[in-house]
Write a protein that holds these residues in place. Structure first.
Motif: not given
Length: 273
Positions: A59-64, A84-87
């Motif tokens: 999991l990471g930034q930008g992930d839905k 810090d996933v997107d949503a």
């Protein structure tokens, strides 16, 4: 249409909602935990298991992210705050968990990035290729069926997307009929047996590949999950009184029996082809 088996799962977790009390601490986790150290509390071990699944999914930034069997939303909040996933979209078949989870995410001021809703893992309402990651903590053995869920997970994942989950299966060479006896749970008095999902890691891996996954990995975590969880429950029982102490003690004993009869606890990761 909810199947009889799925209705039993709903009934079980509705009844267990009142039982859980403060066993897991202040955060609303409800998993067996990952006991990287023997001195962890139930709450700390539950959080560690959530971290293990998140890290395994990458999991990471930008992930839905789709959290299947999201429970009370504790995992979803962690995915947003720590990774810090997107949503995050969380689904669960138990209304009381969704309602409680919505309160929890509001308290943590992350409702703009997390959506919790009632939903069936085997018949999702989401469009094709809607998510980068699908995670599920200790739920797939309940799904009617796991195979149907895996097909849905492959459908809603983008190509190259990751599936990461923890699950309970028989160990290789074990006859599942040894413990799938129709026995009801101590807490809810319903039967949660799911014979269609009672197969070992080799069959599981083949099923993942046939439903659209590659880079399959299945690893036993029994020594760091169910076994120390039963020990922790025994300690909670010793510190409790009356009927509650007896209930918790019976739960610990039953988990140990199932392990002796051949249950395993596994971490599963795979990539959508």
């Amino acid at each position: 249409m909810i199947s009889e088996a799925t209705q039993a799962v709903i009934t079980h977790y509705e009844r267990r909602h009142e039982f859980r009390g403060d066993v897991f601490g202040a955060q609303p986790y409800a998993n067996y935990g990952y006991w990287a150290r023997p001195d962890l509390t139930l709450e700390q071990a539950s959080e560690a298991l959530t971290d293990l699944v998140a890290a395994s999914a990458g999991l990471g930034q930008g992930d839905k992210v789709l959290d299947v069997g999201c429970g009370y939303g504790a995992g979803a909040v962690k995915f947003v705050k720590r990774y810090d996933v997107d949503a995050v979209t969380g689904i669960d078949v138990t209304p009381v968990r969704i309602a409680s989870g919505q309160d929890y995410i509001a308290e943590h001021s992350v409702a703009d990035r997390i959506t919790l809703q009632e939903g069936d893992a085997t018949a999702m309402s989401f469009g094709d290729e809607s998510f980068h990651k699908v995670v599920s903590v200790e739920c797939a053995f309940h799904f009617d069926t796991r195979e149907a869920f895996l097909k849905e997970a492959a459908r809603v994942l983008v190509p190259g997307g990751t599936l990461a989950l923890t699950d309970i299966i028989p160990r290789r060479g074990v006859d599942p009929s040894a413990y799938l006896t129709g026995e009801t749970t101590n807490q809810s008095q319903v039967c949660l047996d799911m014979p269609a999902n009672a197969y070992d890691a080799d069959v599981y891996a083949d099923l993942l590949r046939s439903t659209g996954f590659e880079a399959v990995r299945i690893e036993s975590l029994l020594e760091w999950t169910r076994i120390p969880f039963a020990d922790a429950l025994a300690r909670v029982a010793a510190a409790s009184e009356g009927e509650r102490a007896e209930q918790i003690s019976r739960m610990a004993t039953r988990i140990r029996q199932l392990i002796e009869l051949g249950e395993d606890y596994v971490l599963v990761t795979a990539r959508r082809s």
